[in-house]
Design a protein around this motif. Structure first.
Motif, short mmCIF file in Angstrom:
data_model
loop_
_atom_site.label_atom_id
_atom_site.label_comp_id
_atom_site.label_asym_id
_atom_site.label_seq_id
_atom_site.Cartn_x
_atom_site.Cartn_y
_atom_site.Cartn_z
N ASP A 123 22.45 34.96 62.68
CA ASP A 123 23.65 34.17 62.97
C ASP A 123 24.92 34.74 62.35
OD1 ASP A 123 22.18 32.40 64.50
OD2 ASP A 123 21.78 31.07 62.80
N SER A 124 24.82 35.43 61.23
CA SER A 124 26.02 35.97 60.60
C SER A 124 26.18 37.48 60.83
CB SER A 124 26.02 35.67 59.10
OG SER A 124 24.96 36.35 58.47
N SER A 125 25.33 38.05 61.69
CA SER A 125 25.40 39.48 61.97
C SER A 125 26.40 39.79 63.08
CB SER A 125 24.02 40.00 62.40
OG SER A 125 23.12 39.91 61.34
N SER A 126 26.75 41.05 63.16
CA SER A 126 27.68 41.49 64.21
C SER A 126 26.99 41.39 65.57
CB SER A 126 28.09 42.94 63.96
OG SER A 126 26.98 43.79 64.16
N SER A 127 27.78 41.43 66.61
CA SER A 127 27.22 41.35 67.96
C SER A 127 26.32 42.56 68.26
CB SER A 127 28.34 41.25 69.00
OG SER A 127 29.18 42.39 68.92
N THR A 128 26.60 43.69 67.64
CA THR A 128 25.76 44.88 67.82
C THR A 128 24.37 44.64 67.27
OG1 THR A 128 27.71 46.29 67.64
CG2 THR A 128 25.57 47.35 67.36
N VAL A 129 24.29 44.09 66.06
CA VAL A 129 23.00 43.80 65.44
C VAL A 129 22.26 42.74 66.25
CG1 VAL A 129 21.85 42.87 63.38
CG2 VAL A 129 23.73 44.51 63.15
N ARG A 130 22.97 41.70 66.65
CA ARG A 130 22.33 40.64 67.45
C ARG A 130 21.83 41.21 68.77
NH1 ARG A 130 26.87 37.64 65.69
NH2 ARG A 130 27.73 37.73 67.80
N GLY A 131 22.60 42.08 69.39
CA GLY A 131 22.18 42.71 70.65
C GLY A 131 20.92 43.53 70.48
N TYR A 132 20.85 44.25 69.37
CA TYR A 132 19.64 45.05 69.10
C TYR A 132 18.44 44.13 68.94
CZ TYR A 132 16.17 47.81 66.68
OH TYR A 132 15.00 48.41 66.31
N GLU A 158 16.40 28.92 47.28
CA GLU A 158 17.24 29.08 46.07
C GLU A 158 18.63 29.54 46.44
OE1 GLU A 158 16.35 28.87 42.65
OE2 GLU A 158 14.46 27.94 43.20
N SER A 159 18.70 30.54 47.30
CA SER A 159 20.01 31.04 47.74
C SER A 159 19.84 31.93 48.95
CB SER A 159 20.69 31.83 46.62
OG SER A 159 19.99 33.02 46.35
N ILE A 160 20.92 32.09 49.66
CA ILE A 160 21.00 33.06 50.76
C ILE A 160 22.21 33.92 50.45
CG2 ILE A 160 21.41 33.39 53.22
CD1 ILE A 160 20.05 30.67 53.69
N LYS A 161 21.96 35.22 50.26
CA LYS A 161 23.04 36.13 49.88
C LYS A 161 23.19 37.23 50.91
CE LYS A 161 21.94 35.54 45.01
NZ LYS A 161 21.49 36.18 43.79
N PRO A 162 24.41 37.51 51.31
CA PRO A 162 24.60 38.66 52.22
C PRO A 162 24.51 39.97 51.46
CG PRO A 162 26.70 37.62 51.74
CD PRO A 162 25.64 36.79 51.07
N LEU A 163 23.77 40.91 52.02
CA LEU A 163 23.66 42.24 51.43
C LEU A 163 24.31 43.24 52.39
CD1 LEU A 163 19.94 42.14 50.28
CD2 LEU A 163 21.96 41.64 48.94
N SER A 164 24.42 44.47 51.96
CA SER A 164 24.97 45.49 52.84
C SER A 164 24.03 45.67 54.04
CB SER A 164 25.13 46.81 52.10
OG SER A 164 23.89 47.24 51.60
N LEU A 165 24.48 46.32 55.05
CA LEU A 165 23.72 46.58 56.28
C LEU A 165 23.35 45.30 57.02
CD1 LEU A 165 21.27 49.32 54.93
CD2 LEU A 165 23.46 49.65 56.05
N SER A 166 24.16 44.27 56.88
CA SER A 166 23.96 42.98 57.57
C SER A 166 22.66 42.29 57.20
CB SER A 166 24.01 43.17 59.09
OG SER A 166 25.24 43.66 59.50
N LEU A 167 22.06 42.64 56.05
CA LEU A 167 20.81 41.99 55.67
C LEU A 167 21.06 40.83 54.72
CD1 LEU A 167 18.68 45.19 55.11
CD2 LEU A 167 18.61 43.66 57.04
#
Length: 167
Positions: A123-132, A158-167
């Motif tokens: 849900d918080s990823s770019s359209s490119t990642v979602r498309g893949y 406990e938490s949801i944290k954004p990491l690099s590479l849309s992970l």
């Protein structure tokens, strides 16, 4: 890649002396990285016999004390394999779209101390990642499913944290 690996190490750093299990470890790259950083009591499981064979071969050559074995997350987990252990997955669960409810229940039934899931948040990823993800028919709402399990009091996020590479 180094920045991303350091994020994983930072998140796991408070568990250096805990029993740590990686599901979907492939050839063991994450566990080898943790071992080099003085983590102990490491185990890795993957459904791929070839990946586990490579992990064991490399681990034996380097004399790393890491346990590797094959495991199918869609089946009941062996007794006490993750009980009171820190479990993590890294870009693994999203590939198991059609078995997700069974896998999540198997992990919950295994009574881990903590589960850390490094996966793409669709849900918080770019359209490119979602498309893949859509094109390869991967699970695209794992975070939503986990939030539903929390509403049912089956897990605690406990938490949801954004990491690099849309992970």
């Amino acid at each position: 890649v180094e920045k991303y690996q350091n994020q994983i190490i930072d998140i796991l750093s408070e568990y250096t002396n805990s029993n740590i299990v990686e599901f979907g470890c492939g050839p063991g790259n994450n566990l080898f990285l943790l071992y080099k950083r003085k983590f102990k009591n490491l185990e890795g499981y993957d459904i791929s016999i070839n990946a586990i064979s490579l992990a064991k071969k490399y681990s034996n050559e380097k004399k790393y004390d890491i346990k590797f074995d094959t495991l199918d997350l869609t089946k009941l987990l062996p007794d006490k394999i993750i009980e009171n252990k820190v479990v993590f997955t890294h870009t693994c669960l999203e590939q198991l779209k059609y078995d997700m409810p069974t896998i999540l229940q198997n992990i919950i039934n295994g009574k881990p101390k903590l589960v850390i899931n490094f996966e793409v948040d669709y849900d918080s990823s770019s359209s490119t990642v979602r498309g893949y993800f859509d094109s390869v028919d991967y699970q695209n709402n794992l975070v939503s499913e986990l939030k539903e399990l929390q509403k049912e009091n089956k897990i605690n996020i406990e938490s949801i944290k954004p990491l690099s590479l849309s992970l």
